[in-house]
Scaffold this motif. Structure first.
Motif, PDB file in Angstrom:
ATOM      1  N   VAL A  28     -60.182 -19.883  40.730  1.00  0.00           N
ATOM      2  CA  VAL A  28     -61.210 -20.553  39.920  1.00  0.00           C
ATOM      3  C   VAL A  28     -61.659 -19.621  38.796  1.00  0.00           C
ATOM      4  CG1 VAL A  28     -63.521 -21.540  39.897  1.00  0.00           C
ATOM      5  CG2 VAL A  28     -62.005 -22.005  41.815  1.00  0.00           C
ATOM      6  N   GLN A  29     -61.866 -18.381  39.136  1.00  0.00           N
ATOM      7  CA  GLN A  29     -62.333 -17.413  38.148  1.00  0.00           C
ATOM      8  C   GLN A  29     -61.310 -17.207  37.040  1.00  0.00           C
ATOM      9  OE1 GLN A  29     -65.230 -16.418  37.614  1.00  0.00           O
ATOM     10  NE2 GLN A  29     -64.849 -14.859  36.060  1.00  0.00           N
ATOM     11  N   GLU A  30     -60.032 -17.179  37.400  1.00  0.00           N
ATOM     12  CA  GLU A  30     -58.993 -17.009  36.383  1.00  0.00           C
ATOM     13  C   GLU A  30     -58.953 -18.201  35.441  1.00  0.00           C
ATOM     14  OE1 GLU A  30     -55.644 -16.242  38.922  1.00  0.00           O
ATOM     15  OE2 GLU A  30     -55.866 -14.056  38.768  1.00  0.00           O
ATOM     16  N   THR A  31     -59.130 -19.388  36.006  1.00  0.00           N
ATOM     17  CA  THR A  31     -59.160 -20.579  35.168  1.00  0.00           C
ATOM     18  C   THR A  31     -60.376 -20.528  34.255  1.00  0.00           C
ATOM     19  OG1 THR A  31     -58.117 -21.851  36.928  1.00  0.00           O
ATOM     20  CG2 THR A  31     -59.146 -23.102  35.162  1.00  0.00           C
ATOM     21  N   ARG A  32     -61.479 -20.144  34.840  1.00  0.00           N
ATOM     22  CA  ARG A  32     -62.724 -20.045  34.066  1.00  0.00           C
ATOM     23  C   ARG A  32     -62.547 -19.095  32.881  1.00  0.00           C
ATOM     24  NH1 ARG A  32     -66.302 -19.036  37.992  1.00  0.00           N
ATOM     25  NH2 ARG A  32     -67.562 -20.914  37.814  1.00  0.00           N
ATOM     26  N   GLU A  33     -61.964 -17.939  33.145  1.00  0.00           N
ATOM     27  CA  GLU A  33     -61.763 -16.949  32.081  1.00  0.00           C
ATOM     28  C   GLU A  33     -60.796 -17.463  31.026  1.00  0.00           C
ATOM     29  OE1 GLU A  33     -62.730 -13.042  34.835  1.00  0.00           O
ATOM     30  OE2 GLU A  33     -60.674 -13.403  34.173  1.00  0.00           O
ATOM     31  N   LYS A  34     -59.808 -18.198  31.475  1.00  0.00           N
ATOM     32  CA  LYS A  34     -58.850 -18.773  30.546  1.00  0.00           C
ATOM     33  C   LYS A  34     -59.561 -19.711  29.573  1.00  0.00           C
ATOM     34  CE  LYS A  34     -56.005 -22.032  31.906  1.00  0.00           C
ATOM     35  NZ  LYS A  34     -54.892 -22.758  32.559  1.00  0.00           N
ATOM     36  N   LEU A  35     -60.434 -20.549  30.101  1.00  0.00           N
ATOM     37  CA  LEU A  35     -61.166 -21.481  29.253  1.00  0.00           C
ATOM     38  C   LEU A  35     -62.124 -20.738  28.324  1.00  0.00           C
ATOM     39  CD1 LEU A  35     -62.074 -24.370  31.758  1.00  0.00           C
ATOM     40  CD2 LEU A  35     -60.161 -24.246  30.178  1.00  0.00           C
ATOM     41  N   GLN A  36     -62.737 -19.700  28.850  1.00  0.00           N
ATOM     42  CA  GLN A  36     -63.668 -18.916  28.034  1.00  0.00           C
ATOM     43  C   GLN A  36     -62.949 -18.230  26.892  1.00  0.00           C
ATOM     44  OE1 GLN A  36     -65.586 -16.328  30.847  1.00  0.00           O
ATOM     45  NE2 GLN A  36     -67.253 -17.767  31.237  1.00  0.00           N
ATOM     46  N   ASP A  37     -61.752 -17.700  27.182  1.00  0.00           N
ATOM     47  CA  ASP A  37     -60.965 -17.055  26.138  1.00  0.00           C
ATOM     48  C   ASP A  37     -60.593 -18.054  25.054  1.00  0.00           C
ATOM     49  OD1 ASP A  37     -59.122 -14.721  28.291  1.00  0.00           O
ATOM     50  OD2 ASP A  37     -61.098 -14.603  27.346  1.00  0.00           O
ATOM     51  N   ARG A  38     -60.267 -19.235  25.470  1.00  0.00           N
ATOM     52  CA  ARG A  38     -59.904 -20.277  24.512  1.00  0.00           C
ATOM     53  C   ARG A  38     -61.121 -20.593  23.638  1.00  0.00           C
ATOM     54  NH1 ARG A  38     -56.388 -22.883  21.235  1.00  0.00           N
ATOM     55  NH2 ARG A  38     -56.942 -25.062  20.998  1.00  0.00           N
ATOM     56  N   ARG A  39     -62.268 -20.691  24.238  1.00  0.00           N
ATOM     57  CA  ARG A  39     -63.508 -20.928  23.509  1.00  0.00           C
ATOM     58  C   ARG A  39     -63.732 -19.850  22.448  1.00  0.00           C
ATOM     59  NH1 ARG A  39     -67.966 -24.162  24.730  1.00  0.00           N
ATOM     60  NH2 ARG A  39     -67.688 -24.969  26.812  1.00  0.00           N
ATOM     61  N   LYS A  40     -63.597 -18.615  22.885  1.00  0.00           N
ATOM     62  CA  LYS A  40     -63.822 -17.498  21.979  1.00  0.00           C
ATOM     63  C   LYS A  40     -62.812 -17.512  20.844  1.00  0.00           C
ATOM     64  CE  LYS A  40     -64.863 -14.490  25.595  1.00  0.00           C
ATOM     65  NZ  LYS A  40     -64.329 -13.264  26.223  1.00  0.00           N
ATOM     66  N   TYR A  41     -61.590 -17.816  21.186  1.00  0.00           N
ATOM     67  CA  TYR A  41     -60.544 -17.838  20.172  1.00  0.00           C
ATOM     68  C   TYR A  41     -60.861 -18.870  19.094  1.00  0.00           C
ATOM     69  CZ  TYR A  41     -56.153 -19.050  17.950  1.00  0.00           C
ATOM     70  OH  TYR A  41     -55.187 -19.348  17.030  1.00  0.00           O
ATOM     71  N   ILE A  42     -61.255 -20.057  19.517  1.00  0.00           N
ATOM     72  CA  ILE A  42     -61.577 -21.105  18.555  1.00  0.00           C
ATOM     73  C   ILE A  42     -62.783 -20.698  17.711  1.00  0.00           C
ATOM     74  CG2 ILE A  42     -62.373 -23.497  18.282  1.00  0.00           C
ATOM     75  CD1 ILE A  42     -59.498 -23.370  19.070  1.00  0.00           C
ATOM     76  N   ALA A  43     -63.794 -20.151  18.366  1.00  0.00           N
ATOM     77  CA  ALA A  43     -64.999 -19.739  17.641  1.00  0.00           C
ATOM     78  C   ALA A  43     -64.637 -18.714  16.576  1.00  0.00           C
ATOM     79  CB  ALA A  43     -66.024 -19.170  18.608  1.00  0.00           C
ATOM     80  N   LYS A  44     -63.771 -17.797  16.949  1.00  0.00           N
ATOM     81  CA  LYS A  44     -63.357 -16.756  16.030  1.00  0.00           C
ATOM     82  C   LYS A  44     -62.504 -17.327  14.904  1.00  0.00           C
ATOM     83  CE  LYS A  44     -63.801 -12.323  15.748  1.00  0.00           C
ATOM     84  NZ  LYS A  44     -64.961 -11.536  16.121  1.00  0.00           N
ATOM     85  N   ALA A  45     -61.550 -18.131  15.274  1.00  0.00           N
ATOM     86  CA  ALA A  45     -60.600 -18.649  14.295  1.00  0.00           C
ATOM     87  C   ALA A  45     -61.259 -19.599  13.313  1.00  0.00           C
ATOM     88  CB  ALA A  45     -59.438 -19.349  15.007  1.00  0.00           C
TER      89      ALA A  45
END
Lengths: 182, 355
Positions: free
Chosen positions: B128-145
């Protein structure tokens, strides 16, 4: 092909609108959904009203079209402008309906999209009781992808009282959103 | 698929290798035949499932091959997974999603000891935590991009988890951006998206613009060093076609990394750095041309004399940071004029202004 990016995407959208072939429609929609993964395309996709296209496809009978459209929305909904657009266009409702699809990818994309679309304003809708109840059931699924996402939904996007309320409800009634066929 | 329970170790629908699409219209036909499939963050994963590995005791060679694409955290054979006769199935877990993405793209359908490998993502192995981090990374990536979030906020979110290894994971969004550049120049990559068997080839020149995101004002040296460390491996694969982004990546490498307490320098934009270097170029003989990426500006360089000495290192740091920020705001007006200059191959030659 030496087409500019916008022209290329335009060609895809045009083909989608013009073609009679279901196969071609599916291919093009999948193509657009994949383009939706890359933020550098968002401006073009908005210009070409692809967001509306994705939302419209959610109510199609063709399971593949729904799957690809839902994937496309999942890919682009984190962008603030896209998010606002989808919320304004009342996109949450058809996405919630996708939770009852028998297509695993559709359901999984819908769960994630609801999470991504949750804002202080929209959470009344995205974490409505039937949705939370649905997520509770999903969290018990043998399908790991689904149960992981549902767990995150419950833990990170719902308050404990919300989860408790849904838990109480499911004990008493069978009303709610059905599980996808396994 | 026979059993699509989605449980880890069981065959899943998303593992199935779809047939390539035969009926694409010419204008959207890619270089390689591809199936009709949509990749979302839910499908992608640090876990890769590799089928078709010949049962010849070649696990070591397999892992070595995949390790070329990035650090591997775990790997083992999946004995219960249904496999074709004389083949085995393996699970490989990469440290970073981006590496898994590239590895999948490169190794899928590749011949390995005479057998054709089929590589796919295996997100069902995530915790669950790995999935959570994956989604968070995606969020950050979009915010940055999409420049929708303050860089400071990005770092703060990760605050409590700060360790050197975690920092490089934080830079995941940057890695993704970095490898946009790498993959854009790779003739075998045609995707408009960062990754994998997507449907169509698109020579994505425009994508480079997304790399030039806002400067990171960051007080943590380790983050940036880690970032640069990763970029160092990426830049060689970039062809210097005279476009701005590869240059800017190389240029960012020129910003002195933290390798001495007395050499601490607040972060500045790469444009500002170039400007400063141009201005001070005559003073410091050890600074090579900005385009010379073999010469890194580190070493016995004269320390910059602080303009305002407040007799306190941290106060001076803050003052410099504020000063640079003010300069950056002032410079942003002249940025459009700077750009054509920065894309020129010979900065020492008289600059041409874009009309």
């Amino acid at each position: 092909m030496e087409l500019g990016r916008l022209e290329y995407l335009q060609a895809l959208v045009t083909e989608f609108q013009v073609t009679d072939s279901t196969e071609a429609k599916e291919q093009v929609l999948a193509n657009l959904a994949n383009f939706a993964y890359d933020p550098s395309n968002y401006e073009y996709l908005r210009q070409l009203q692809v967001l509306d296209l994705f939302l419209d496809m959610l109510t199609e009978d063709n399971e593949s079209l729904v799957e690809f459209a839902m994937g496309g929305l999942c890919n682009l909904c984190l962008d603030k402008t896209n998010k606002e657009y989808i919320l304004e266009a009342n996109g949450v409702e058809p996405i919630i309906n996708c939770l009852s699809s028998s297509n695993e990818e559709t359901v999984v994309s819908a769960v994630t999209t609801l999470m991504f679309l949750t804002t202080p304003r929209s959470r009344a809708q995205t974490t409505a009781l039937p949705v939370v109840e649905c997520m509770l059931r999903f969290s018990l699924s043998a399908n790991r992808r689904l149960s992981n996402l549902a767990s995150i939904f419950l833990q990170d996007y719902c308050t404990p009282p919300q989860v408790e309320e849904a838990r109480n409800l499911s004990r008493h009634t069978a009303v709610g959103i059905p599980l996808p066929k396994d | 698929a026979a059993d699509s329970s989605g449980a880890p170790g069981a065959p899943c629908r998303h593992h199935a290798q779809l047939g390539a699409c035969e009926s694409r219209a010419k204008y959207r036909e890619g270089w390689r035949p591809r199936a009709v499939k949509v990749y979302t963050i839910n499908l992608e994963s640090r876990y890769l499932l590799i089928q078709g590995v010949p049962a010849l005791g070649v696990m070591k060679e397999l892992v070595e091959q995949f390790a070329l694409y990035g650090a591997i955290e775990e790997y083992h054979a999946l004995d219960e997974y249904p496999a074709e006769q004389f083949t085995e199935v393996y699970l490989i877990k990469f440290k970073k999603l981006q590496c898994a993405r590239v590895a999948k793209k490169k190794m899928d359908e590749r011949s390995f000891f005479g057998s054709l490998l089929h590589v796919c993502y295996a997100p069902e192995f995530e915790t669950v935590q790995e999935t959570r981090e994956k989604l968070q990374d995606r969020r950050k990536y979009i915010a940055k991009a999409t420049n929708q979030r303050d860089c400071f906020v990005l770092k703060k979110v990760e605050g409590p988890k700060k360790t050197p290894s975690k920092n490089s994971e934080q830079d995941c969004p940057w890695n993704s951006l970095g490898s946009h550049v790498a993959t854009n120049w790779d003739p075998s990559c045609f995707t408009s998206s960062p990754g994998v068997s997507h449907n169509i080839a698109y020579p994505s020149g425009n994508q480079n613009e997304s790399l030039l995101t806002s400067p990171h004002y960051d007080n943590n040296c380790a983050d940036i060093s880690g970032y640069f460390g990763q970029n160092t491996s990426l830049t060689p694969s970039v062809h210097p076609g005279g476009h701005t982004p590869p240059t800017s990546l190389m240029q960012q490498r020129m910003v002195p990394a933290c390798n001495g307490i007395d050499r601490f320098m607040p972060r500045t934009t790469h444009l500002q750095e170039r400007k400063r270097k141009r201005e001070e170029g005559n003073k410091f003989s050890l600074i090579g041309t900005s385009e010379d990426n073999t010469e890194v500006v580190i070493g016995p360089q004269l320390p910059e004399i602080p303009k305002v000495d407040m007799d306190d290192e941290s106060l001076n740091t803050s003052a410099t940071l504020i000063r640079n920020k003010l300069k950056e705001v002032a410079d942003s007006v002249s940025t459009s004029v700077e750009k054509p200059e920065s894309s020129s191959a010979k900065p020492l030659v008289k600059q041409r202004r874009r009309i």
